[in-house]
Design a protein around this motif. Structure first.
Motif, PDB file in Angstrom:
ATOM      1  N   ALA A  83       0.828  -1.112  -0.064  1.00 46.71           N
ATOM      2  CA  ALA A  83       0.013  -0.016   0.047  1.00 46.71           C
ATOM      3  C   ALA A  83       0.846   1.192  -0.113  1.00 46.71           C
ATOM      4  CB  ALA A  83      -0.806   0.149   1.143  1.00 46.71           C
ATOM      5  N   LYS A  84       0.285   2.421  -0.422  1.00 44.77           N
ATOM      6  CA  LYS A  84       0.990   3.662  -0.396  1.00 44.77           C
ATOM      7  C   LYS A  84       0.230   4.602   0.571  1.00 44.77           C
ATOM      8  CE  LYS A  84       3.453   4.068  -4.566  1.00 44.77           C
ATOM      9  NZ  LYS A  84       3.738   4.893  -5.593  1.00 44.77           N
ATOM     10  N   TYR A  85       0.951   5.092   1.699  1.00 45.72           N
ATOM     11  CA  TYR A  85       0.292   6.124   2.813  1.00 45.72           C
ATOM     12  C   TYR A  85       0.937   7.434   2.479  1.00 45.72           C
ATOM     13  CZ  TYR A  85      -1.339   1.908   5.151  1.00 45.72           C
ATOM     14  OH  TYR A  85      -1.914   0.622   5.288  1.00 45.72           O
ATOM     15  N   ASN A  86      -0.069   8.642   2.551  1.00 42.47           N
ATOM     16  CA  ASN A  86       0.249   9.811   2.721  1.00 42.47           C
ATOM     17  C   ASN A  86       0.715  10.132   4.238  1.00 42.47           C
ATOM     18  OD1 ASN A  86       0.049  10.608  -0.072  1.00 42.47           O
ATOM     19  ND2 ASN A  86      -2.120  11.100   0.524  1.00 42.47           N
ATOM     20  N   VAL A  87       1.896  10.670   4.486  1.00 38.57           N
ATOM     21  CA  VAL A  87       2.445  10.866   6.107  1.00 38.57           C
ATOM     22  C   VAL A  87       2.644  12.167   6.200  1.00 38.57           C
ATOM     23  CG1 VAL A  87       4.296   9.913   7.437  1.00 38.57           C
ATOM     24  CG2 VAL A  87       3.503   8.555   5.485  1.00 38.57           C
ATOM     25  N   GLN A  88       2.334  12.301   7.548  1.00 37.77           N
ATOM     26  CA  GLN A  88       2.507  13.658   8.444  1.00 37.77           C
ATOM     27  C   GLN A  88       3.211  13.441   9.591  1.00 37.77           C
ATOM     28  OE1 GLN A  88      -0.852  15.844   9.934  1.00 37.77           O
ATOM     29  NE2 GLN A  88      -0.211  17.391  10.640  1.00 37.77           N
ATOM     30  N   VAL A  89       4.317  14.040   9.850  1.00 40.67           N
ATOM     31  CA  VAL A  89       5.214  14.017  10.923  1.00 40.67           C
ATOM     32  C   VAL A  89       4.634  14.975  11.959  1.00 40.67           C
ATOM     33  CG1 VAL A  89       7.468  14.332  12.140  1.00 40.67           C
ATOM     34  CG2 VAL A  89       7.193  13.170   9.642  1.00 40.67           C
ATOM     35  N   VAL A  90       4.307  14.526  13.256  1.00 37.79           N
ATOM     36  CA  VAL A  90       3.877  15.123  14.341  1.00 37.79           C
ATOM     37  C   VAL A  90       4.943  15.642  15.236  1.00 37.79           C
ATOM     38  CG1 VAL A  90       2.049  15.395  15.923  1.00 37.79           C
ATOM     39  CG2 VAL A  90       1.693  14.485  13.761  1.00 37.79           C
ATOM     40  N   MET A  91       5.055  16.765  15.742  1.00 31.10           N
ATOM     41  CA  MET A  91       5.747  17.049  16.909  1.00 31.10           C
ATOM     42  C   MET A  91       5.105  17.864  17.724  1.00 31.10           C
ATOM     43  SD  MET A  91       9.767  17.040  15.070  1.00 31.10           S
ATOM     44  CE  MET A  91       9.191  17.260  13.494  1.00 31.10           C
ATOM     45  N   LEU A  92       4.920  17.813  18.953  1.00 34.62           N
ATOM     46  CA  LEU A  92       4.299  18.659  19.954  1.00 34.62           C
ATOM     47  C   LEU A  92       5.026  18.964  21.104  1.00 34.62           C
ATOM     48  CD1 LEU A  92       0.913  16.433  19.727  1.00 34.62           C
ATOM     49  CD2 LEU A  92       1.578  18.674  18.435  1.00 34.62           C
TER      50      LEU A  92
END
Length: 213
Positions: A83-92
């Motif tokens: 599969a292919k996934y769009n990814v967002q890196v989260v830093m909080l």
């Protein structure tokens, strides 16, 4: 300025914090940005073929009232095979109210930052050597595996001329079912960013357990 104080490492489902040096000035503390602390790092994904498939994972640093890391924990990332996934890196920074979005701060300073990724170990047929972005150079390959069948491509760019990649937005491509670790490193490269891993220092260094089923 986003300043490294330590690298953080989670290994095989058990969060393990380590300090690279032993002197008192480098005791275990969470990475900081200006007056903020980076207390959580994660990945949010959306399957390109099935938006209802939206897995995520989160690595958290637990701090005492002096900002020292007292413990860490992380969740696993579960992906579908092939599969292919769009990814967002989260830093909080969750010590603030409301929670401070460190990733947004990094996006504003994208010309100074570059994210790297390393499935460890990667598939035997695609072991990565050298300075090939977005992978981490110098990662020791394994002759025996197990191999995480995952490849990574950054999809965002900064405002350098010519523009360089950032890595806050990415595409993950999975292969056959496998389990391993995905190492994520944020490099801080003020006035030195050139698309490679070498300049600057690491602001963040974490490993996520990844299960491809």
């Amino acid at each position: 300025m986003f300043k490294l104080k330590h690298s953080i490492y989670a290994l095989l489902g058990t969060a393990l914090f380590y300090a690279s040096c032993s002197n008192k000035a480098e005791q275990a503390v969470a990475p900081t940005i200006a007056n903020e602390q980076l207390t959580s790092a994660g990945l949010k994904l959306t399957n390109q073929a099935d938006p209802s498939d939206a897995p995520s994972c989160l690595y958290r640093f637990h701090l005492d009232n002096k900002g020292n890391v007292t413990s860490t924990d992380s969740t696993s990332l579960n992906l579908k095979a092939n599969a292919k996934y769009n990814v967002q890196v989260v830093m909080l920074d969750t010590t603030q109210t409301p929670t401070f979005d460190v990733a947004a701060e990094i996006k504003d300073r994208a010309n100074y930052h570059l994210l790297f990724f390393q499935p460890t170990p990667v598939a035997q047929q695609s072991l990565v050597f050298g300075n090939t972005s977005p992978y981490i150079p110098g990662t020791a390959p394994s002759a025996t595996g197990p191999y995480l069948n995952l490849s990574v491509a950054r999809t965002d760019q900064d405002t350098n001329n010519p523009p360089l990649q950032v890595g806050l937005a990415d595409v993950f491509t999975t292969g056959a079912a496998s389990t391993g670790k995905l190492r994520v490193v944020l490099r801080h490269q003020p006035n030195a960013k050139n698309g490679t891993f070498d300049p600057g220092s690491s602001d963040l260094d974490v490993n996520f357990i990844v299960n491809i089923k």
